[in-house]
Design an enzyme around this catalytic site. Structure first.
Site, PDB file in Angstrom:
ATOM      1  N   HIS A   7       0.830  -1.207   0.000  1.00 52.98           N
ATOM      2  CA  HIS A   7       0.000   0.000   0.000  1.00 52.98           C
ATOM      3  C   HIS A   7       0.861   1.253   0.000  1.00 52.98           C
ATOM      4  CE1 HIS A   7       0.466  -0.813   4.410  1.00 52.98           C
ATOM      5  NE2 HIS A   7       0.540   0.502   4.504  1.00 52.98           N
ATOM      6  N   HIS A  79       3.895   7.190   3.814  1.00 50.37           N
ATOM      7  CA  HIS A  79       4.821   6.058   3.671  1.00 50.37           C
ATOM      8  C   HIS A  79       4.372   5.136   2.563  1.00 50.37           C
ATOM      9  CE1 HIS A  79       1.901   4.246   6.622  1.00 50.37           C
ATOM     10  NE2 HIS A  79       2.127   3.145   5.928  1.00 50.37           N
ATOM     11  N   GLU A 130       7.598   1.060   5.178  1.00 51.32           N
ATOM     12  CA  GLU A 130       7.041   0.031   6.052  1.00 51.32           C
ATOM     13  C   GLU A 130       7.267  -1.320   5.384  1.00 51.32           C
ATOM     14  OE1 GLU A 130       2.773   0.333   6.398  1.00 51.32           O
ATOM     15  OE2 GLU A 130       2.690  -0.980   8.153  1.00 51.32           O
TER      16      GLU A 130
HETATM   17 CO    CO Z   1       1.058   1.377   6.289  1.00 46.14          CO
END
Ligand code: CO
Length: 135
Positions: A7, A79, A130
């Site tokens: 994502h 992020h 991440e």
């Molecule tokens: Co995230």
């Protein structure tokens, strides 16, 4: 080490207005808002054929994304998240290579119920990354 883009997370200062923009302007299908008090955010998911977008709005006092909004008026790219097969192995490999992991270095359970770690943006030219363990 890394595989799929899981994502891209965007901070917004008004989740209702942001959802409307994605739905009305782009025809996106937006999930119901989900409160994640332990992460200090309310999140919605926008599923795309090859990845998903997450919109994050601050929730509660001391939300980490409140500080982000102080520096980025209205919101912005927060992020990107990529998948790894084993987050502990990824972390140990990164630490051995001199990279920095945020927090105490222990994986936390992320918005999708999987263990995640965040890497220090200073090691990636300002981008917060991440890594999420996806079996
Ligand atoms: Co995230």
């Amino acid at each position: 080490m890394i595989s799929r883009l899981n994502h891209v997370a965007l901070v917004v200062d008004d989740l209702d207005k942001a959802c409307h923009s994605w739905q009305h302007l782009l025809g996106a299908t937006v999930s119901e808002p989900q409160a994640l008090p332990e992460h200090g955010v309310t999140v919605v998911f926008i599923d795309l054929p090859n990845t998903r977008i997450e919109l994050l709005e601050p929730l509660g006092d001391g939300s980490p994304v409140s500080r982000f909004l102080e520096k980025h008026t209205g919101g912005g790219l927060h992020h990107i998240c990529m998948e790894v097969a084993d987050v502990i192995a990824a972390r140990d490999d990164l630490l051995a290579k001199g990279a920095r992991i945020l927090g105490d270095g222990e994986p936390k359970i992320g918005a999708h119920g999987n263990p995640v770690i965040f890497m220090h943006p200073g090691d990636f030219h300002g981008t917060l990354i991440e890594l999420e363990e996806v079996k």
